[in-house]
Design an enzyme around this catalytic site. Structure first.
Site, PDB file in Angstrom:
ATOM      1  N   VAL A  40       2.828  -0.573   4.453  1.00  0.00           N
ATOM      2  CA  VAL A  40       2.270   0.780   4.405  1.00  0.00           C
ATOM      3  C   VAL A  40       3.364   1.833   4.239  1.00  0.00           C
ATOM      4  O   VAL A  40       4.366   1.825   4.961  1.00  0.00           O
ATOM      5  CB  VAL A  40       1.494   1.089   5.706  1.00  0.00           C
ATOM      6  CG1 VAL A  40       0.815   2.443   5.630  1.00  0.00           C
ATOM      7  CG2 VAL A  40       0.481  -0.010   6.005  1.00  0.00           C
ATOM      8  N   TYR A  41       3.133   2.740   3.288  1.00  0.00           N
ATOM      9  CA  TYR A  41       4.000   3.917   3.166  1.00  0.00           C
ATOM     10  C   TYR A  41       3.155   5.085   2.693  1.00  0.00           C
ATOM     11  O   TYR A  41       2.671   5.118   1.567  1.00  0.00           O
ATOM     12  CB  TYR A  41       5.161   3.672   2.203  1.00  0.00           C
ATOM     13  CG  TYR A  41       6.100   4.861   2.103  1.00  0.00           C
ATOM     14  CD1 TYR A  41       6.724   5.366   3.239  1.00  0.00           C
ATOM     15  CD2 TYR A  41       6.344   5.486   0.886  1.00  0.00           C
ATOM     16  CE1 TYR A  41       7.571   6.453   3.172  1.00  0.00           C
ATOM     17  CE2 TYR A  41       7.201   6.573   0.808  1.00  0.00           C
ATOM     18  CZ  TYR A  41       7.808   7.054   1.955  1.00  0.00           C
ATOM     19  OH  TYR A  41       8.643   8.157   1.883  1.00  0.00           O
ATOM     20  N   GLN A  42       2.926   6.032   3.607  1.00  0.00           N
ATOM     21  CA  GLN A  42       2.166   7.259   3.340  1.00  0.00           C
ATOM     22  C   GLN A  42       0.702   6.985   2.970  1.00  0.00           C
ATOM     23  O   GLN A  42       0.086   7.777   2.264  1.00  0.00           O
ATOM     24  CB  GLN A  42       2.855   8.081   2.244  1.00  0.00           C
ATOM     25  CG  GLN A  42       4.246   8.543   2.634  1.00  0.00           C
ATOM     26  CD  GLN A  42       4.941   9.344   1.546  1.00  0.00           C
ATOM     27  OE1 GLN A  42       4.600   9.234   0.360  1.00  0.00           O
ATOM     28  NE2 GLN A  42       5.906  10.160   1.925  1.00  0.00           N
ATOM     29  N   THR A  43       0.164   5.879   3.453  1.00  0.00           N
ATOM     30  CA  THR A  43      -1.252   5.548   3.206  1.00  0.00           C
ATOM     31  C   THR A  43      -1.926   5.064   4.497  1.00  0.00           C
ATOM     32  O   THR A  43      -2.870   4.282   4.458  1.00  0.00           O
ATOM     33  CB  THR A  43      -1.376   4.451   2.131  1.00  0.00           C
ATOM     34  OG1 THR A  43      -0.591   3.307   2.547  1.00  0.00           O
ATOM     35  CG2 THR A  43      -0.924   4.925   0.769  1.00  0.00           C
ATOM     36  N   ALA A  50       0.857  -1.190   0.000  1.00  0.00           N
ATOM     37  CA  ALA A  50       0.000   0.000   0.000  1.00  0.00           C
ATOM     38  C   ALA A  50       0.892   1.238   0.000  1.00  0.00           C
ATOM     39  O   ALA A  50       1.045   1.928   1.004  1.00  0.00           O
ATOM     40  CB  ALA A  50      -0.925  -0.008   1.208  1.00  0.00           C
TER      41      ALA A  50
END
Length: 315
Positions: free
Chosen positions: A88-91, A59
């Site tokens: 998850v990265y920046q979401t 994501a």
């Protein structure tokens, strides 16, 4: 009459035995981790004992875009398909909403969180707390510290990240993080960083694919019992999937080129994260557990890198 073994014979046999033993030890050390690749639930045990799902949904804002509602729907779809690992990265907000909507228990989902660039210890804690609030959880399963790309690295920057790592170690010791890892820790800075860590990383996220990988880094991570996770298994998503050898192997197994490359990643021993905003692709990407690449095909895909002009080797 019993034969007497001469000293020379003994040395010869002992030497051969030692050679065989050393050869076997080399093969054991060089072998990929013994991954049980059976489905989206398959895991690899990290060196601290945590079970790390070897395939997950990436994501990443760069792939999904900035539409929070749409991203939440995309992540929710992946969870309904059976994905157990969300990277998850920046979401964070979208992932948090998707998990709540899914109704799946928190302990049945593995969340990897990548922190962006942070300037100091206070900023690490601040960003981490903000991410937890958006994810609607009290902990993450894996917290990743991102190093800059290799061209931007030097020893002074490594030292700054060592200081950041100490704060991440505290979060781990407090139980707010189940495991900790790094992203883009390249070979030339590996020993310098590890020598200053009280707790060595459990995972190293790197851009690995048939176009771009470093066998020496792979071997070093394995010797240190650090799992390798790849966030760019399909390279640039274009050229690699049209490589003649890969398309030919795809026809052989009645799979797509993307499925072949992802299976190669898993069989090489890499945990594999791949994101997409297309529901059809998300489903297709998950169907890589009903076949096994034979050794000849594995070697053929590995050789793709060697036939490539350096200027076209893209992550």
């Amino acid at each position: 009459m019993q034969e007497t073994m001469t000293r020379r014979d003994f040395i010869k046999i002992a030497g051969v035995s030692a050679g065989v033993l050393m050869t076997n030890m080399f093969h054991i050390a060089s072998a990929a981790p013994n991954l049980d690749i059976r489905g989206l639930f398959s895991t690899y045990k990290l060196h601290n004992g945590i079970e790390f799902p070897i395939f997950g949904f990436g994501a990443f804002s760069k792939i999904l875009g900035n539409d929070n509602d749409k991203n939440a729907e995309t992540v929710l779809y992946s969870l309904k398909l059976g994905y157990k690992h969300i990277s998850v990265y920046q979401t964070e907000r979208a992932v948090g909403e998707a998990i709540v909507q899914s109704g799946i228990l928190r302990n049945e989902i593995f969340i990897s969180l990548q922190l962006g660039d942070v300037a100091n210890d206070d900023e690490v804690i601040e960003k981490f707390n903000e991410s937890l609030a958006k994810l609607k959880t009290t902990y993450v399963d894996l917290l990743i510290m991102r190093f800059p790309k290799s061209k931007q690295m030097n020893d002074d920057i490594v030292q700054r990240y060592v200081n950041t790592w100490e704060t991440i170690e505290k979060l781990y010791q407090e139980g707010r993080v189940k495991a900790i890892g790094v992203s883009n820790l390249q070979l030339e800075y590996f020993d310098n960083f590890l020598s200053q860590c009280a707790t060595k990383p459990m995972v190293n996220y790197v851009g690995f694919n048939p176009y771009h990988y470093d066998e020496r880094l792979m071997e070093l991570c394995r010797n240190k019992k650090i799992a390798i996770a790849t966030y760019a298994p399909l390279a640039n998503g274009k050229d690699l999937l049209y490589e003649p050898i890969i398309t030919k192997i795809a026809e052989k197994y009645d799979k797509s080129p993307a499925q072949i490359v992802m299976r190669w990643n898993l069989q090489k021993g890499f945990a594999t994260m791949l994101g997409s905003s297309d529901s059809q692709m998300i489903e297709e990407n998950s169907k890589i557990f009903d076949f096994n690449l034979d050794q000849r095909d594995m070697k053929a895909i590995t050789k793709v890198k060697k036939s490539l002009a350096p200027k076209t080797r893209k992550i």
